[in-house]
Scaffold this motif. Structure first.
Motif, mmCIF file in Angstrom:
data_model
loop_
_atom_site.group_PDB
_atom_site.id
_atom_site.type_symbol
_atom_site.label_atom_id
_atom_site.label_comp_id
_atom_site.label_asym_id
_atom_site.label_seq_id
_atom_site.Cartn_x
_atom_site.Cartn_y
_atom_site.Cartn_z
ATOM 1 N N VAL A 165 0.825 -1.207 0.000
ATOM 2 C CA VAL A 165 0.000 0.000 0.000
ATOM 3 C C VAL A 165 0.863 1.262 0.000
ATOM 4 O O VAL A 165 0.616 2.205 -0.751
ATOM 5 C CB VAL A 165 -0.932 -0.053 1.226
ATOM 6 C CG1 VAL A 165 -1.611 1.263 1.428
ATOM 7 C CG2 VAL A 165 -1.966 -1.140 1.055
ATOM 8 N N ASN A 166 1.907 1.246 0.828
ATOM 9 C CA ASN A 166 2.769 2.431 0.901
ATOM 10 C C ASN A 166 3.578 2.652 -0.371
ATOM 11 O O ASN A 166 3.779 3.787 -0.792
ATOM 12 C CB ASN A 166 3.736 2.317 2.081
ATOM 13 C CG ASN A 166 3.072 2.706 3.387
ATOM 14 O OD1 ASN A 166 1.899 3.053 3.411
ATOM 15 N ND2 ASN A 166 3.813 2.633 4.456
ATOM 16 N N ILE A 221 -5.021 -4.336 9.986
ATOM 17 C CA ILE A 221 -5.465 -3.348 9.002
ATOM 18 C C ILE A 221 -5.339 -1.884 9.461
ATOM 19 O O ILE A 221 -4.802 -1.069 8.714
ATOM 20 C CB ILE A 221 -6.897 -3.687 8.524
ATOM 21 C CG1 ILE A 221 -6.828 -5.015 7.776
ATOM 22 C CG2 ILE A 221 -7.457 -2.597 7.635
ATOM 23 C CD1 ILE A 221 -8.129 -5.501 7.238
ATOM 24 N N PRO A 222 -5.763 -1.530 10.676
ATOM 25 C CA PRO A 222 -5.681 -0.101 11.028
ATOM 26 C C PRO A 222 -4.264 0.474 10.966
ATOM 27 O O PRO A 222 -4.095 1.667 10.733
ATOM 28 C CB PRO A 222 -6.214 -0.064 12.463
ATOM 29 C CG PRO A 222 -7.098 -1.221 12.557
ATOM 30 C CD PRO A 222 -6.463 -2.288 11.723
ATOM 31 N N ALA A 225 -1.431 1.522 6.733
ATOM 32 C CA ALA A 225 -0.983 2.691 5.966
ATOM 33 C C ALA A 225 -0.225 3.626 6.897
ATOM 34 O O ALA A 225 -0.805 4.200 7.799
ATOM 35 C CB ALA A 225 -2.184 3.407 5.362
ATOM 36 N N PRO A 227 2.273 6.997 7.340
ATOM 37 C CA PRO A 227 2.851 8.162 6.666
ATOM 38 C C PRO A 227 4.372 8.063 6.575
ATOM 39 O O PRO A 227 4.954 8.432 5.555
ATOM 40 C CB PRO A 227 2.418 9.336 7.540
ATOM 41 C CG PRO A 227 1.991 8.745 8.838
ATOM 42 C CD PRO A 227 1.557 7.360 8.562
#
Lengths: 351, 322
Positions: A165-166, A221-222, A225, A227
């Protein structure tokens, strides 16, 4: 030894030890002691029997009392050295203890019959020996493999998810010109300010509503993602020349193929750094799993360790063995990837 | 690994290609962004908004629509004190104990952390043998799990532990460290510095090594004293890195929970209960679950962290530009 000393004391190429060098090495060796001793002490203690652990003052190495098989007795008998009385100096095996007296037998000559010895006139014969049963007991008495599996599953799955995802997001933010790019970048920066610790309640609601309470996915999941990960990868992907992408597009490669066959392989060093960070984050994660995972079969190693320390505070031998096993995977990762970890953490400021 | 992933990626490529035909190359960027953005919105932005909503409701129901609206009651309750310096005079005394504990903890911990990291980095930056080895010695506790760290030190510090055995042997005498409020607090500071110092040392060492050699050579030519070199060259040139370390340490320190929770459980009494533990206990550990109070307290912590993070971003940007 002299060579070693020369090696240690040689500084600045002048061969003479300044007082500042003494202070330097003094500090460094104190540091080695302070940093290593606790862990060494933990490992050594984890090999002690429960009886040895109760001993005060403690011994450095783990000891166990020697036991011998004596003819006519089914179980191995503990050995004692007699320190006083009629049998002083002899090594006898204890058959049983009655009050302040012990019935003992000579292991060399069991036919000679039992003798009585005062309990304060004997001391156990001991030798250094590792109580491996602390470790094997974990697998028999507790659901240790289950906890280990939970931790491993969470770590592996969420690391893979984070990487995918990243890196996708980082690719979009580094190699595309599209409207709203600045806004998205600011949004991602904005999430830096929202650590999980300050949104626990609403996060709990969302995870519960999605049916992930008491499920490993509620932990995976939380946190997927990050930053930090997006920025780390983006900084690296920006340095990949655009010409490579243009050439691939000329050859009619799809954008997905460009991402998967060109960008990902070329960003391998940055992805490796993020992988190491993600593994560390997930393996050591504590507060969020503590809230989401409440059933015994769902606990991660960290949670299990924490909940057992309340229940088994009297049984340090199992607790210490479990601590060592929790520490082990990270220690291995550290040994093999030390250099990458150090540079990775220094360059992102994230851990 | 690759043998599993490659076919999957090839299958994904088929719908992706179709999507690309519809969207065009530039708008296709959103496809790459989407998973990450959805996750961030769902698990970062939405919670922040919901947090504000929660902080204005009461009751112990997690579903927002079943929670009565109470306006700013939670905040009033949290901040109501006849004397803010004395937690006993507050209606929510535990909150204020946690705040004062956290303030003390952050001040001491960040102070010691930055101090020892700087000292260690300066020493590692000298011309020493086996620098890599010593560097990793100071660094490795950073990787340990919080619970492991807590248990290691609990084992050492317990009544019949090795530290007391040593103190008995020297004649000083053992002590029940974690039962005494002040000692327990001191040990939490020590434990967190022990565990995280290596991380900051690493950053400071990188900063030290970035200072150009010729500046020092020039100073030596002018026969500057070592002390003067340190104050006039090393420290000013290291200042930007120091600032980064300071802000990072502050952000982390405010959020301290894991190690201390496993180490002392916040005790004895509330001696080592910090603000995140207060939030955790109000919202998740005790009954009734006071989600409103927990959210209100979270918002206050979030406010502090936003300010600190903005400072951090500003510092980083300035370092990059300058």
């Amino acid at each position: 030894m002299n060579r070693v000393w020369q090696f240690i004391t040689a500084t600045r190429g002048q061969g003479r030890m300044d007082w500042t060098d003494w202070v330097t090495y003094g500090y460094l060796f104190l540091g080695v002691f302070l940093m290593f001793f606790p862990v060494i002490w933990l490992v050594l203690s984890s090999f002690k029997t429960e009886a040895d652990i109760q001993r005060y003052p403690p011994t450095f190495l783990p000891y166990q009392q020697e036991r011998v098989m004596v003819d006519g007795y089914d179980e191995p008998l503990p050995l004692y050295r007699i320190t006083g009385g009629a049998y002083e100096g002899q090594v006898l095996a204890q058959v049983r203890r009655v009050g302040l007296q012990a019935q003992m037998v000579d292991p060399e000559n069991p036919a000679g019959g039992r003798v009585r010895v005062d309990t304060d006139q004997r001391e156990p014969v001991e030798r250094v020996s590792l109580a491996v049963e602390n470790y094997t007991g974990l697998f028999e008495r507790f659901n240790f493999l289950r906890f280990f599996w939970n931790s491993t599953f969470i770590t592996v799955t969420s690391t893979l998810l984070t990487l995918l995802v990243n890196s996708m997001a980082a690719f979009a933010l580094s190699k595309y010109q599209f409207r709203g790019r600045t806004v998205v970048l600011l949004l991602v920066i904005g999430t830096l300010m929202i650590p999980q610790t300050v949104v626990l309640v609403p996060l709990f609601l969302i995870v519960t509503q999605m049916g992930m309470f008491n499920s490993l996915w509620g932990v995976i999941i939380p946190g997927a993602a990050t930053p930090t990960g997006v920025f780390l990868l983006r900084q690296y992907m920006i340095t990949i020349p655009d010409e490579i992408l243009d050439a691939a597009r000329m050859d009619k490669a799809s954008e997905w193929k460009i991402f998967w066959r060109i960008i990902v392989p070329l960003s391998a060093p940055a992805i490796a750094v993020l992988a190491i960070l993600a593994i560390m984050w997930r393996w050591n994660d504590f507060l969020w799993p503590l809230i989401v995972l409440t059933r015994t079969e769902n606990l991660t190693l960290q949670l299990a360790l924490n909940s057992f320390q309340g229940e088994m505070s009297t049984e340090w031998s199992s607790l210490l063995a479990m601590t060592v096993l929790t520490l082990l995977p990270i220690a291995m990762v550290f040994m093999f990837l030390q250099k990458y970890i150090a540079t990775g953490i220094a360059s992102t400021g994230g851990k | 690994m690759l043998t599993i992933i490659s076919p999957i990626m090839r299958i994904i490529e088929i719908p992706m290609l179709a999507l690309q035909r519809v969207l065009g190359i530039h708008r296709f960027a959103w496809v790459f962004l989407l998973p990450n953005l959805i996750l961030l919105c769902l698990f970062a932005f939405l919670p922040v908004i919901l947090n504000v909503a929660y902080s204005m409701t009461s009751g112990d129901n997690i579903l927002l629509e079943d929670r009565p609206y109470v306006g700013t009651d939670n905040f009033t309750r949290l901040t109501e004190c006849s004397n803010h310096f004395d937690p006993n005079s507050c209606s929510e005394d535990k909150f204020w104990r946690a705040i004062w504990n956290t303030l003390w903890f952050v001040t001491l911990q960040v102070g010691f952390m930055v101090g020892f990291s700087l000292l260690t980095a300066l020493i590692l930056n000298r011309e020493i043998r086996a620098r890599g080895f010593f560097r990793s010695v100071f660094f490795f506790p950073v990787l340990l799990s919080p619970v492991v760290i807590a248990l290691i030190w609990k084992w050492i510090l317990q009544r019949d532990g090795v530290l007391n055995a040593f103190l008995d042997w020297t004649g000083v005498g053992g002590f029940n460290w974690l039962v005494d409020a002040e000692w327990a607090f001191a040990w939490t500071v020590f434990l967190t510095v022990w565990a995280h110092m290596g991380f900051y040392t690493l950053i400071l060492l990188a900063g030290l090594q970035a200072i150009p050699r010729d500046v020092y050579e020039a100073a030596l030519m002018d026969r500057a004293r070592p002390w003067r070199i340190f104050w006039r060259i090393t420290l000013p040139l290291l200042a930007p890195t120091m600032l980064v370390v300071l802000v990072l340490a502050l952000i982390r320190s405010v959020q301290t929970f894991d190690e201390v929770f496993a180490f002392t459980g916040g005790g004895p009494g509330t001696a080592t209960t910090f603000i995140i533990q207060y939030i955790y206990e109000r919202g998740f550990a005790g009954a009734p679950r006071l989600f409103g109070m927990a959210s209100a307290a979270s918002l206050m912590v979030a406010g502090v962290l936003v300010v600190l993070t903005l400072v951090q971003l500003w510092v980083n940007r300035r370092n990059v530009d300058g």
